[in-house]
Structures are given as C-alpha cells and as structure tokens.
Write an enzyme that holds these catalytic residues in place. Sequence first.
Site, PDB file in Angstrom:
ATOM      1  N   ASP A 320       0.318   5.478   6.553  1.00 19.99           N
ATOM      2  CA  ASP A 320       0.729   4.483   5.563  1.00 19.99           C
ATOM      3  C   ASP A 320       1.876   3.573   6.207  1.00 19.99           C
ATOM      4  OD1 ASP A 320      -1.023   5.881   4.147  1.00 19.99           O
ATOM      5  OD2 ASP A 320       0.455   6.575   2.577  1.00 19.99           O
ATOM      6  N   ASP A 321       1.986   2.547   5.403  1.00 21.23           N
ATOM      7  CA  ASP A 321       3.229   1.538   5.223  1.00 21.23           C
ATOM      8  C   ASP A 321       3.280   0.708   6.489  1.00 21.23           C
ATOM      9  OD1 ASP A 321       3.800   3.206   3.286  1.00 21.23           O
ATOM     10  OD2 ASP A 321       5.694   3.762   3.966  1.00 21.23           O
ATOM     11  N   HIS A 371      -2.398  -0.547   0.448  1.00 20.50           N
ATOM     12  CA  HIS A 371      -1.236   0.326  -0.078  1.00 20.50           C
ATOM     13  C   HIS A 371      -0.298  -0.794  -0.639  1.00 20.50           C
ATOM     14  CE1 HIS A 371       1.195   3.781   0.321  1.00 20.50           C
ATOM     15  NE2 HIS A 371       2.136   3.319   1.103  1.00 20.50           N
ATOM     16  N   HIS A 375       5.036  -2.089  -1.924  1.00 20.41           N
ATOM     17  CA  HIS A 375       5.335  -0.625  -1.990  1.00 20.41           C
ATOM     18  C   HIS A 375       6.163  -0.554  -3.261  1.00 20.41           C
ATOM     19  CE1 HIS A 375       6.210   3.223  -0.574  1.00 20.41           C
ATOM     20  NE2 HIS A 375       5.082   3.104   0.219  1.00 20.41           N
ATOM     21  N   TYR A 412       4.041   6.231  -2.900  1.00 16.09           N
ATOM     22  CA  TYR A 412       4.535   7.443  -3.329  1.00 16.09           C
ATOM     23  C   TYR A 412       3.254   8.305  -3.897  1.00 16.09           C
ATOM     24  CZ  TYR A 412       8.561   4.151  -3.016  1.00 16.09           C
ATOM     25  OH  TYR A 412       9.405   3.202  -2.866  1.00 16.09           O
ATOM     26  N   HIS A 462       2.928   8.325   8.374  1.00 19.37           N
ATOM     27  CA  HIS A 462       3.299   6.838   8.371  1.00 19.37           C
ATOM     28  C   HIS A 462       3.514   6.326   9.676  1.00 19.37           C
ATOM     29  CE1 HIS A 462       4.333   9.230   4.779  1.00 19.37           C
ATOM     30  NE2 HIS A 462       4.467   7.829   4.049  1.00 19.37           N
TER      31      HIS A 462
HETATM   32 ZN    ZN Z   1       3.781   4.265   1.306  1.00 19.24          ZN
END
Ligand code: ZN
Length: 511
Positions: A320-321, A371, A375, A412, A462
């Site tokens: 992620d991210d 995603h 965020h 999250y 991540h």
């Molecule tokens: Zn994230």
Amino acid sequence: MKNWIKWTLTVLALAFIVSGCAVFQTSKTEPHTTEGAQTEVTTEPTTEVAETEQEIPVDPYPTYRLPVPSDRERGNIISKVSYDPQKRYAIHYPAFGKEKVDGIIVQQIEDWIKEYTGESHPDSQSEMRIDYASYDIDNDRVTVLFYVEKNGSDMAHPDEMWQTRYFDIKKDEEIPQGQLIGEKGIKQIASLATSKFERDAKFADLPKDEMFEEGMAPTEANYRNTVITDDGVRIIFEKYQIFAGFVGTQIIEIPKSEIEELPVFAPPATEPATEAATEPETEAATEPVSEEATEAETEEAEETEPETSGDEKLIALTFDDGPTPGTTQRILDALDQVDGHATFFMLGNRINSYPDVVQAVSKQGSEIGNHSYSHPDLTKLYKADLDSQIQSTDEIIADQIGSAPKVMRPPYGAHDSDVAAAAGKPIILWSIDTLDWKTRDADSTVDTVLSQAEDGDIVLMHDLYEATADAAVRLIPELAQRGFKLVTVSQLIESRGVSFDAGKVITSVTK
Ligand code: ZN
C-alpha cells in the site's frame, strides 16, 4: 496551469479532499487476522456519522471537488503515513531535490507532526491530514500551498489551516513574502479583493460587517495566504477570517494584468544582471524517477495467463501507499525471479508524480488497486469527497494503464456501508498484518509472514519503506520455495471462483 477555473478547482479540491466531517464516528473495528477464513461477504452494521447540530459548510462550487493533480507543478511528492489509531496521519509534501529548500519543508512538516503528536486527545481517535499544491511563479520560483487539517473525536470542528511559502529553487532559498508583494502590493491587492467581494453576485448575500473589514485590512497577516502563480495571485481567506465559519474558506483571484507592478512581476531589469548570469547551472530539474522502469517491457503478454490449477497454494502479497521510486521496483524484481505477481494499492496523488513506476508495475504483470487519492479515513468524509477520492483515483489509474482497477483498499482499512457503496468494486482487507510500518524491520516482517502464511492469505505491507522492500526480497523466494504461487488479489479471487461484487469485503480467499 493557465486557467482560473482549474486553479479554483485545486484549492477547493485540496480543501474538500483534506477536509472531512466534523464529527468522528465511533471507532471501527480493524480487520482481524482471520487466517483460513472463507471469503467474507459483509453486510456490516453501519455506524452512521452522528447527526448533530454540526455546521454544513456553504460550498459555492459543489461540482469542483475533483483533484487537479497537474497543480503539483514542481517537485516530487513525498508521503508519510502513521497508522497508529490514536494518532493517524497522512502527509504529502514536495521535494525539489534542493538541500536547503527541502530541509526547510521537512522541518515544517516535522514541527507539525510534533505539535500534533504532542496534543492530547484523551480516549480519542485523531487524524491529521496535510496536502499541498505547488505553482510555478516563473522558471526559478515556486509557491507551495499547504493545507493542514486536524480532526479528533473530542473536537467539535476540524481544525484547519493554510500555509503559503515561496521558494527560489535555483538559488535554493526561501523568499519572504515582503520581497514578492511588499507593503504597497498588499494595499493594492487588498483593495482589489475588497471590491471583488463587493461586486461579485456570488458574495452579495454575505454580510460585509466589522469582521469583514478587519479580515480584509491590508496587513501582512490577512494576506499571508496569497498564492502567486505565473498568471496572477489568488488570496485565500480562511474560515472565520472575514465571514462566519459556515461560509467556509473563500478565494479571490486577481489576474496578473491588474497587478503587474507587484515586485514579483516587475521586469527582471530591476535585478543586477550579473547575479542571474553567474548562478551555477547545477540544478537538476526533478529527481530521477525509477531508472529501471522500462526494463520489464518484454513481459506484457503475461497478464492473460490462466492462474488456476486446482490444489496450488496461493498467496496474495499487497503493498500500500506507493508507488515509490526504487522501493517498488525492488519488489517487482524479486517477483520476477519467481514468476510471481502482487497487488499494489496506490494513492492517486502519488501516481501522478511517479508514472514510470506505475508503468513498471503494470508491465511486470502485477496489479494496481485503488487506495484513495490522498489517504484520508474515508468513513469520515462527506459523500462528495468520498466519491471524489475513489473516482479520481480510478480515473488516474485508467489514464496510466488503460483500465480502471478491479479492487480497492480503503486507507487504514476503515470502511462502512457508505464506503462500500462508493467503492464500486470489492473492498480488500487482509488476513496477515505485517506491521511493517511500525517495526520498519525486515526480519520482523519476514518472520510474521513466514510463521503465518497459509493458502489464500492476503498479506498487508507498504512499499513506502526500504525495510519492506528488504523483507520482500527475502520473503518472495522463500514463499515460492515453500510451494506458494504468488498471485495478485484479482487472480486469487478469480482462481477461487469468487465474484467481484461491488462493496464486498474480502480478507482472504481459501479453497
Ligand atoms: Zn495506506
């Protein structure tokens, strides 16, 4: 960046993307480790956002909520995310590849984090969001506009703030506003802005009372948020500065033609000619973005491969991210070694900064999931903002790889029935949480995965962190060695004959 509408879009987008609901709902249960669980189809009881006497902001541009990513005109995006439920934050700021300017920005961000983490929010969830836009004033100078929002379950209203900074990228220094606008300039823009408020029909109904007069007075403080671009200035009047809070942030635009005598727009003849000429030409315009991005070109046909074959052990690694230059590529290289694939849940605002990395992921045959754009906790947003976070990111991904993502993961893991309705695709959680963001320790991430990995698991990591890439490089061959086939989330879903129902929550998919 040549038109006014687009600019207005961005500032409002920043405001609305970052700004959320004033009221925190009761805390959601985080997804638990549910190894071996069958696909979960959740008809979750929704904790609706509490209906209170909360103020509804007046939005003069209700349709202007989409982010306009091209308004990050200069610099690469750097993101910091904290997943600590008590002190969540998602921060995005620019880096220009210049030591002093980047140092000043990082210091500011660290100060904001320190202030936020030092604030006490007893028995409360809190969230801080920082986003930015950057504008070219000319070839050397930029305006960076920061938006900071803090929200907590013990706060009646989100605390929001704008900050405007100016930098000379070539000279690697900050420029004080006085040098660009000056006292005379403030008087001029104050008078132009005041008359726009008075003449524009849009503001006709708003009271021009003492508060208005005070907030419009030609002081440095009132005009601290004057964004300078290559075609004029836009002045941001914060909530409560000139009107009652419910009116929200207001923006006045003044085209360059009306303010040509401001020092910032004065012809360069006023500067000593030698200064510019002797400046060393060492500037690297932008940081290199994933040098290896084009290497994987030979593998394009891979995506159509059938992935099913009865009793194989499957595992879906997810990252992620990102995308993140360097880090993401290291993971792709490791996947290549075992003919494996993974799913990368990317942020819309980072995709635009690192399109080469996105291309590399797609070419490797791995999957790109949604995603959100920046965020936020999606369960805290107004519907229009929630839709915008998801749809804009779908569009950005489709622009990059030719098709919209088939899966999404909310930041999250926070989701409710509104998020499910807005998602338009399955919501993918996880069955193994590596806590890589917390430990930043490759050994710990490797151990967590290897000690828990079973058929059908979805693993949360991540690709923001080098330690995660270090772990992936060790994990990936070891999982292959143990007989796992490394697949994308969509391949896992398809292989097991599960349907892609919109809003369905999936934590693992076993046989
Ligand atoms: Zn994230």
